[in-house]
Design a protein around this motif. Structure first.
Motif, PDB file in Angstrom:
ATOM      1  N   LEU A  33       0.052  -0.048  -6.357  1.00  0.00           N
ATOM      2  CA  LEU A  33       0.085  -1.087  -5.320  1.00  0.00           C
ATOM      3  C   LEU A  33       1.476  -1.689  -5.147  1.00  0.00           C
ATOM      4  O   LEU A  33       1.728  -2.397  -4.171  1.00  0.00           O
ATOM      5  CB  LEU A  33      -0.909  -2.203  -5.660  1.00  0.00           C
ATOM      6  CG  LEU A  33      -2.396  -1.850  -5.548  1.00  0.00           C
ATOM      7  CD1 LEU A  33      -3.248  -2.989  -6.081  1.00  0.00           C
ATOM      8  CD2 LEU A  33      -2.775  -1.536  -4.103  1.00  0.00           C
ATOM      9  N   ARG A  35       4.046  -0.429  -4.101  1.00  0.00           N
ATOM     10  CA  ARG A  35       4.681   0.019  -2.854  1.00  0.00           C
ATOM     11  C   ARG A  35       4.470  -0.975  -1.717  1.00  0.00           C
ATOM     12  O   ARG A  35       5.209  -0.969  -0.724  1.00  0.00           O
ATOM     13  CB  ARG A  35       4.172   1.402  -2.451  1.00  0.00           C
ATOM     14  CG  ARG A  35       2.735   1.436  -1.959  1.00  0.00           C
ATOM     15  CD  ARG A  35       2.257   2.865  -1.713  1.00  0.00           C
ATOM     16  NE  ARG A  35       2.892   3.430  -0.548  1.00  0.00           N
ATOM     17  CZ  ARG A  35       2.292   3.547   0.652  1.00  0.00           C
ATOM     18  NH1 ARG A  35       1.054   3.123   0.825  1.00  0.00           N
ATOM     19  NH2 ARG A  35       2.935   4.078   1.661  1.00  0.00           N
ATOM     20  N   TRP A  36       3.483  -1.862  -1.873  1.00  0.00           N
ATOM     21  CA  TRP A  36       3.182  -2.849  -0.843  1.00  0.00           C
ATOM     22  C   TRP A  36       3.795  -4.217  -1.144  1.00  0.00           C
ATOM     23  O   TRP A  36       3.538  -5.185  -0.427  1.00  0.00           O
ATOM     24  CB  TRP A  36       1.660  -3.026  -0.711  1.00  0.00           C
ATOM     25  CG  TRP A  36       0.944  -1.829  -0.185  1.00  0.00           C
ATOM     26  CD1 TRP A  36       0.347  -0.835  -0.911  1.00  0.00           C
ATOM     27  CD2 TRP A  36       0.733  -1.490   1.189  1.00  0.00           C
ATOM     28  NE1 TRP A  36      -0.223   0.090  -0.084  1.00  0.00           N
ATOM     29  CE2 TRP A  36      -0.004  -0.291   1.214  1.00  0.00           C
ATOM     30  CE3 TRP A  36       1.088  -2.091   2.400  1.00  0.00           C
ATOM     31  CZ2 TRP A  36      -0.386   0.329   2.392  1.00  0.00           C
ATOM     32  CZ3 TRP A  36       0.707  -1.475   3.585  1.00  0.00           C
ATOM     33  CH2 TRP A  36      -0.021  -0.280   3.581  1.00  0.00           C
ATOM     34  N   THR A  39       5.195  -6.940   1.195  1.00  0.00           N
ATOM     35  CA  THR A  39       4.248  -7.746   1.963  1.00  0.00           C
ATOM     36  C   THR A  39       4.233  -9.183   1.470  1.00  0.00           C
ATOM     37  O   THR A  39       4.076 -10.132   2.253  1.00  0.00           O
ATOM     38  CB  THR A  39       2.826  -7.153   1.826  1.00  0.00           C
ATOM     39  OG1 THR A  39       2.818  -5.823   2.324  1.00  0.00           O
ATOM     40  CG2 THR A  39       1.798  -7.987   2.580  1.00  0.00           C
ATOM     41  N   SER A  73      -4.450 -11.249   4.620  1.00  0.00           N
ATOM     42  CA  SER A  73      -5.140  -9.982   4.374  1.00  0.00           C
ATOM     43  C   SER A  73      -6.561 -10.192   3.878  1.00  0.00           C
ATOM     44  O   SER A  73      -7.444  -9.379   4.139  1.00  0.00           O
ATOM     45  CB  SER A  73      -4.364  -9.150   3.341  1.00  0.00           C
ATOM     46  OG  SER A  73      -3.107  -8.768   3.836  1.00  0.00           O
ATOM     47  N   GLU A 411      -2.866  -8.121  -7.137  1.00  0.00           N
ATOM     48  CA  GLU A 411      -3.680  -6.908  -7.046  1.00  0.00           C
ATOM     49  C   GLU A 411      -4.757  -7.068  -5.972  1.00  0.00           C
ATOM     50  O   GLU A 411      -4.991  -6.157  -5.167  1.00  0.00           O
ATOM     51  CB  GLU A 411      -4.331  -6.599  -8.396  1.00  0.00           C
ATOM     52  CG  GLU A 411      -5.188  -5.343  -8.374  1.00  0.00           C
ATOM     53  CD  GLU A 411      -5.832  -5.030  -9.711  1.00  0.00           C
ATOM     54  OE1 GLU A 411      -6.399  -3.931  -9.861  1.00  0.00           O
ATOM     55  OE2 GLU A 411      -5.788  -5.893 -10.613  1.00  0.00           O
ATOM     56  N   LEU A 414      -2.928  -7.131  -2.414  1.00  0.00           N
ATOM     57  CA  LEU A 414      -2.356  -5.846  -2.000  1.00  0.00           C
ATOM     58  C   LEU A 414      -3.416  -4.770  -1.869  1.00  0.00           C
ATOM     59  O   LEU A 414      -3.260  -3.843  -1.059  1.00  0.00           O
ATOM     60  CB  LEU A 414      -1.259  -5.429  -2.984  1.00  0.00           C
ATOM     61  CG  LEU A 414      -0.066  -6.399  -3.053  1.00  0.00           C
ATOM     62  CD1 LEU A 414       0.993  -5.881  -4.009  1.00  0.00           C
ATOM     63  CD2 LEU A 414       0.535  -6.643  -1.667  1.00  0.00           C
ATOM     64  N   MET A 415      -4.501  -4.873  -2.619  1.00  0.00           N
ATOM     65  CA  MET A 415      -5.614  -3.941  -2.416  1.00  0.00           C
ATOM     66  C   MET A 415      -6.221  -4.157  -1.028  1.00  0.00           C
ATOM     67  O   MET A 415      -6.521  -3.189  -0.311  1.00  0.00           O
ATOM     68  CB  MET A 415      -6.680  -4.151  -3.490  1.00  0.00           C
ATOM     69  CG  MET A 415      -7.863  -3.193  -3.380  1.00  0.00           C
ATOM     70  SD  MET A 415      -7.384  -1.456  -3.626  1.00  0.00           S
ATOM     71  CE  MET A 415      -7.095  -1.480  -5.404  1.00  0.00           C
ATOM     72  N   ARG A 417      -4.600  -5.352   1.540  1.00  0.00           N
ATOM     73  CA  ARG A 417      -3.592  -4.862   2.480  1.00  0.00           C
ATOM     74  C   ARG A 417      -3.661  -3.339   2.596  1.00  0.00           C
ATOM     75  O   ARG A 417      -3.616  -2.776   3.699  1.00  0.00           O
ATOM     76  CB  ARG A 417      -2.206  -5.298   1.983  1.00  0.00           C
ATOM     77  CG  ARG A 417      -1.003  -4.781   2.753  1.00  0.00           C
ATOM     78  CD  ARG A 417      -0.878  -5.372   4.135  1.00  0.00           C
ATOM     79  NE  ARG A 417      -1.789  -4.777   5.107  1.00  0.00           N
ATOM     80  CZ  ARG A 417      -2.057  -5.262   6.295  1.00  0.00           C
ATOM     81  NH1 ARG A 417      -1.503  -6.384   6.697  1.00  0.00           N
ATOM     82  NH2 ARG A 417      -2.888  -4.654   7.112  1.00  0.00           N
ATOM     83  N   GLN A 418      -3.795  -2.689   1.464  1.00  0.00           N
ATOM     84  CA  GLN A 418      -3.836  -1.232   1.464  1.00  0.00           C
ATOM     85  C   GLN A 418      -5.085  -0.715   2.156  1.00  0.00           C
ATOM     86  O   GLN A 418      -5.039   0.243   2.956  1.00  0.00           O
ATOM     87  CB  GLN A 418      -3.793  -0.722   0.036  1.00  0.00           C
ATOM     88  CG  GLN A 418      -3.892   0.795  -0.107  1.00  0.00           C
ATOM     89  CD  GLN A 418      -3.662   1.247  -1.540  1.00  0.00           C
ATOM     90  OE1 GLN A 418      -2.535   1.427  -1.968  1.00  0.00           O
ATOM     91  NE2 GLN A 418      -4.750   1.409  -2.282  1.00  0.00           N
ATOM     92  N   GLU A 419      -6.226  -1.315   1.874  1.00  0.00           N
ATOM     93  CA  GLU A 419      -7.482  -0.850   2.440  1.00  0.00           C
ATOM     94  C   GLU A 419      -7.572  -1.137   3.930  1.00  0.00           C
ATOM     95  O   GLU A 419      -8.198  -0.364   4.672  1.00  0.00           O
ATOM     96  CB  GLU A 419      -8.662  -1.478   1.681  1.00  0.00           C
ATOM     97  CG  GLU A 419      -8.796  -0.945   0.256  1.00  0.00           C
ATOM     98  CD  GLU A 419      -9.913  -1.612  -0.506  1.00  0.00           C
ATOM     99  OE1 GLU A 419     -10.372  -2.699  -0.077  1.00  0.00           O
ATOM    100  OE2 GLU A 419     -10.324  -1.069  -1.548  1.00  0.00           O
ATOM    101  N   GLY A 421      -4.923  -1.177   5.888  1.00  0.00           N
ATOM    102  CA  GLY A 421      -3.950  -0.318   6.525  1.00  0.00           C
ATOM    103  C   GLY A 421      -3.030  -1.087   7.436  1.00  0.00           C
ATOM    104  O   GLY A 421      -3.115  -2.307   7.570  1.00  0.00           O
TER     105      GLY A 421
END
Length: 424
Positions: A33, A35-36, A39, A73, A411, A414-415, A417-419, A421
């Motif tokens: 995570l 990489r985000w 944000t 997010s 965590e 950012l999870m 944010r990742q989910e 997209g």
């Protein structure tokens, strides 16, 4: 290539600089995570507004206002509004970011936001204060709402100001929108337990931390910086548990009594004259002496950046409970850790206020309200569950509670944010 926002140049101990340093420290624990992480280093949206009003003497005055939405997010923005002559955009950015971490740390379905007006409300009449509040609310009305961003009280703001904000927003949308703010008067959709919630959260997390440290609260010496809603409520609850409040500092000065201050007399006097109005109850000492007053627990509950490296060396406390937002600078954090002083960080320690704000928001949507006992039980459970999870994370990675809190919160953020997209 990523670049920092151009409208701030944070120094190491500025509010935004402190926040960025705290994020940097948690990157090694984020795994893929990470990489985000950029944000978290920039607000989603920052609004600067002009707040012009006609003063009582007929002149026109202009005040600068802000509303920053750091990250959304995980849900709508959530965060207070402060009226203070030293409010800056950078400060509001940092406070909004800490709200992002705070709401995620206690797992509330919110993001982080914050607002403020650069004004000294003590110099305004009640009519002028209402005008400033209503004009500011109209100006930021384009980005707030019950499902987008929900303001609340903060420094120098209260239930009356929230009522004016709610009414102004409601008039502009053509219907009563009780859920647009929290911290409202009870008869306008406010919640029982909200006024004391932040101070209660400081006590609940402090009580659990003391238990884990093997510290008996009976007879424990406590020093409190900041004696407003948060500091005074926390002090009263600790005193009820048998602790002694040996030092208190507010904007008027510092009062010390090694045998314990009489809070039943001190609290009402402090509301009108400040703590130094209680001259008969203790010794008035220079403000800097507050930090080396012998104590077991230190509660910084004033403004950010108060616990510096020098003061961290002075304190005799074994436990620091951050009632304020960002009171400890990063260098002080390191010194306290080296000295074996446990710090319960702001983003979990003072999260009681936003937790009961969440309860208020939920009650407004359902139009069904809970009694205060139920609210306190729910608050205590959420705070305890959050602290225990963070403590387990700290033990697992052999890190401080602050880094563990950020690891857990980041965590979750950012999870999400990742989910979700990136759009488009």
């Amino acid at each position: 290539m990523s670049e920092q926002l151009s409208f701030v140049s944070p120094t190491a101990n500025s509010p935004w600089g402190t926040y960025l340093s705290q994020v940097d420290r948690v990157v090694p624990y984020l795994g893929p995570l990470a990489r985000w992480v950029e944000t978290l280093k920039r607000p989603k949206r920052a609004l600067i507004v002009d707040v012009p009003i006609e003063m009582d003497d007929g002149t026109i005055a202009h005040f600068e206002g802000y509303r920053v939405q750091h990250n959304m997010s995980r849900g709508p923005g959530k965060g207070g509004v402060r009226f203070h002559p030293d409010v800056t955009l950078e400060e509001v950015m940092a406070l909004s970011a800490w709200m992002t971490i705070k709401t995620a740390a206690v797992n509330l379905p919110y993001g982080g936001a914050k607002g403020g007006i650069r004004v000294d409300p003590k110099k305004l009449s009640l009519q002028e204060l209402e005008k400033v509040t209503r004009r500011y609310t109209s100006e930021i009305g384009i980005i707030i709402g019950p499902h987008t961003d929900i303001p609340a009280p903060d420094v120098n703001t209260n239930a009356q100001i929230m009522a004016w904000m709610m009414d102004t927003y409601s008039m502009n949308v053509g219907g009563t929108a009780t859920g647009v703010v929290t911290g409202k008067p009870l008869h306008l959709g406010g919640s029982l337990g909200r006024v004391k919630a932040t101070g209660r959260g400081v006590f609940v997390t402090g009580r659990e931390a003391a238990r884990r440290l093997g510290m008996d609260l009976r007879g424990a010496r406590i020093a409190v910086q900041g004696f407003g809603n948060v500091g005074s409520v926390a002090a009263e609850l600790f005193a009820e548990a048998g602790a002694k409040i040996v030092a208190v500092q507010d904007h008027t000065g510092t009062i010390v009594n090694s045998n314990g201050l009489d809070l039943a007399k001190l609290v009402p006097i402090s509301r009108t004259d400040g703590v130094i109005g209680f001259k008969a109850g203790g010794d008035i000492v220079p403000n800097e002496d507050f930090w080396n007053t012998p104590c077991d627990i230190l509660i910084p509950a004033a403004l950010e950046g108060q616990l510096t490296a020098e003061r961290a060396q002075k304190t005799t406390a074994k436990l620091v409970l951050e009632g304020a937002n960002g009171p400890t600078v990063p260098q002080a954090d390191d010194i306290l850790a080296e000295r074996g002083v446990l710090v319960v960080p702001d983003v979990i320690c003072n999260a009681g206020g936003v937790t009961v704000s969440y309860f208020e928001w939920v009650q407004d949507f359902s139009s069904f309200f809970w009694d205060e006992d139920e609210i306190n039980v729910r608050l205590d459970r959420i705070m305890m569950n959050a602290l225990n999870h963070i403590w387990d994370t700290a033990d697992k990675h052999k890190i401080t509670l602050r880094t563990a809190t950020y690891a857990v919160a980041c965590e979750r953020i950012l999870m999400a944010r990742q989910e979700r997209g990136l759009y488009p």
